[in-house]
Design a protein around this motif. Structure first.
Motif, mmCIF file in Angstrom:
data_model
loop_
_atom_site.group_PDB
_atom_site.id
_atom_site.type_symbol
_atom_site.label_atom_id
_atom_site.label_comp_id
_atom_site.label_asym_id
_atom_site.label_seq_id
_atom_site.Cartn_x
_atom_site.Cartn_y
_atom_site.Cartn_z
ATOM 1 N N SER A 73 33.785 34.170 41.277
ATOM 2 C CA SER A 73 34.042 35.417 41.985
ATOM 3 C C SER A 73 35.037 36.241 41.164
ATOM 4 O O SER A 73 35.694 35.720 40.257
ATOM 5 C CB SER A 73 34.627 35.131 43.373
ATOM 6 O OG SER A 73 35.927 34.571 43.241
ATOM 7 N N SER A 74 35.159 37.516 41.497
ATOM 8 C CA SER A 74 36.153 38.352 40.801
ATOM 9 C C SER A 74 37.555 37.821 41.083
ATOM 10 O O SER A 74 38.452 37.936 40.253
ATOM 11 C CB SER A 74 36.016 39.818 41.211
ATOM 12 O OG SER A 74 36.167 39.962 42.603
ATOM 13 N N CYS A 75 37.741 37.192 42.231
ATOM 14 C CA CYS A 75 39.024 36.585 42.568
ATOM 15 C C CYS A 75 39.322 35.424 41.617
ATOM 16 O O CYS A 75 40.412 35.325 41.063
ATOM 17 C CB CYS A 75 39.024 36.106 44.022
ATOM 18 S SG CYS A 75 40.557 35.275 44.495
ATOM 19 N N LYS A 77 38.294 35.008 38.725
ATOM 20 C CA LYS A 77 38.539 35.516 37.369
ATOM 21 C C LYS A 77 39.959 36.051 37.189
ATOM 22 O O LYS A 77 40.344 36.415 36.082
ATOM 23 C CB LYS A 77 37.501 36.572 37.004
ATOM 24 C CG LYS A 77 36.131 35.955 36.753
ATOM 25 C CD LYS A 77 35.148 36.969 36.217
ATOM 26 C CE LYS A 77 33.838 36.287 35.863
ATOM 27 N NZ LYS A 77 32.927 37.184 35.176
ATOM 28 N N GLN A 78 40.751 36.065 38.262
ATOM 29 C CA GLN A 78 42.179 36.399 38.139
ATOM 30 C C GLN A 78 42.977 35.186 37.656
ATOM 31 O O GLN A 78 44.136 35.313 37.275
ATOM 32 C CB GLN A 78 42.731 36.886 39.470
ATOM 33 C CG GLN A 78 42.199 38.234 39.901
ATOM 34 C CD GLN A 78 42.805 38.667 41.229
ATOM 35 O OE1 GLN A 78 43.981 38.454 41.484
ATOM 36 N NE2 GLN A 78 41.986 39.285 42.061
ATOM 37 N N ILE A 96 36.763 34.945 48.052
ATOM 38 C CA ILE A 96 35.435 35.540 47.964
ATOM 39 C C ILE A 96 35.585 37.013 47.608
ATOM 40 O O ILE A 96 36.603 37.639 47.895
ATOM 41 C CB ILE A 96 34.644 35.371 49.281
ATOM 42 C CG1 ILE A 96 35.441 35.946 50.461
ATOM 43 C CG2 ILE A 96 34.298 33.926 49.531
ATOM 44 C CD1 ILE A 96 34.668 35.982 51.757
ATOM 45 N N ASP A 97 34.558 37.541 46.959
ATOM 46 C CA ASP A 97 34.588 38.962 46.599
ATOM 47 C C ASP A 97 34.735 39.807 47.861
ATOM 48 O O ASP A 97 34.041 39.593 48.848
ATOM 49 C CB ASP A 97 33.308 39.349 45.845
ATOM 50 C CG ASP A 97 33.312 38.806 44.421
ATOM 51 O OD1 ASP A 97 34.412 38.629 43.854
ATOM 52 O OD2 ASP A 97 32.219 38.565 43.874
ATOM 53 N N GLY A 98 35.658 40.735 47.827
ATOM 54 C CA GLY A 98 35.896 41.611 48.969
ATOM 55 C C GLY A 98 36.678 40.953 50.086
ATOM 56 O O GLY A 98 36.945 41.572 51.114
ATOM 57 N N CYS A 101 41.973 36.669 48.628
ATOM 58 C CA CYS A 101 42.116 36.052 47.310
ATOM 59 C C CYS A 101 43.532 35.508 47.229
ATOM 60 O O CYS A 101 44.493 36.244 47.444
ATOM 61 C CB CYS A 101 41.874 37.091 46.214
ATOM 62 S SG CYS A 101 41.970 36.430 44.545
#
Length: 162
Positions: A73-75, A77-78, A96-98, A101
């Motif tokens: 998820s973009s999370c 990737k942090q 989860i995305d949106g 996080c």
């Protein structure tokens, strides 16, 4: 006698030219050897890492577990690794995305470099875990083996420097 001296002169000239050619070829070979030696030495040095190569923030790009690529998820990737001159901090995020996080795991340790490898030392519970880290350009690869039941599963995480 004139023909003999002219022939002797021609032979002498050819011998001189042959000797000049040999000397020139030796010089070219010496120069080529020196260039090859310099390139070999400079290539060896560029493969050695130092803390200067590492210092900064590296962000998670991809994960493979047990040989299978894992979706991120973009999370996630942090998640990042931060190197200072002597310390290593790995922070993992999940969510989860949106959605929510949050930081899920943080490991702090020290590191040293050895050739093209980074040796990290930190504690995880009572068991010492030592990942293998290598760097190629702006890509850092962290590899270790996780126990899952009675199996050892390889975990490979790829990070990019920002």
């Amino acid at each position: 006698t004139l023909d003999r001296s002219s022939a002797a002169s021609d032979v002498y000239k050819r011998q001189v030219e042959t000797q000049k050619t040999r000397i020139m070829m030796r010089n070219i070979l010496k120069a080529a050897f020196i260039v090859i030696a310099i390139l070999a030495i400079s290539c060896d040095k560029s493969e050695d890492l130092s803390s200067k190569d590492l210092v900064g923030s590296w962000y998670l790009e991809s994960v493979t577990y047990g040989g299978q690529p894992q979706g991120l998820s973009s999370c996630a990737k942090q998640s990042n690794i931060v190197f200072t001159e002597t310390e290593y901090t790995k922070t993992e995020y999940a969510g989860i995305d949106g959605g929510l996080c949050s930081e899920t795991h943080k490991k702090i340790g020290t590191y040293t470099t050895s050739g093209s490898k980074v040796l990290v030392k930190y504690k995880e519970g009572n068991n010492e875990t030592v990942p293998t880290i290598s760097i190629s350009g702006k890509t850092l690869t962290l590899s270790l083996v996780k126990e899952q039941g009675d199996k050892n599963m390889p975990l490979v995480m790829t990070f990019v420097k920002r």
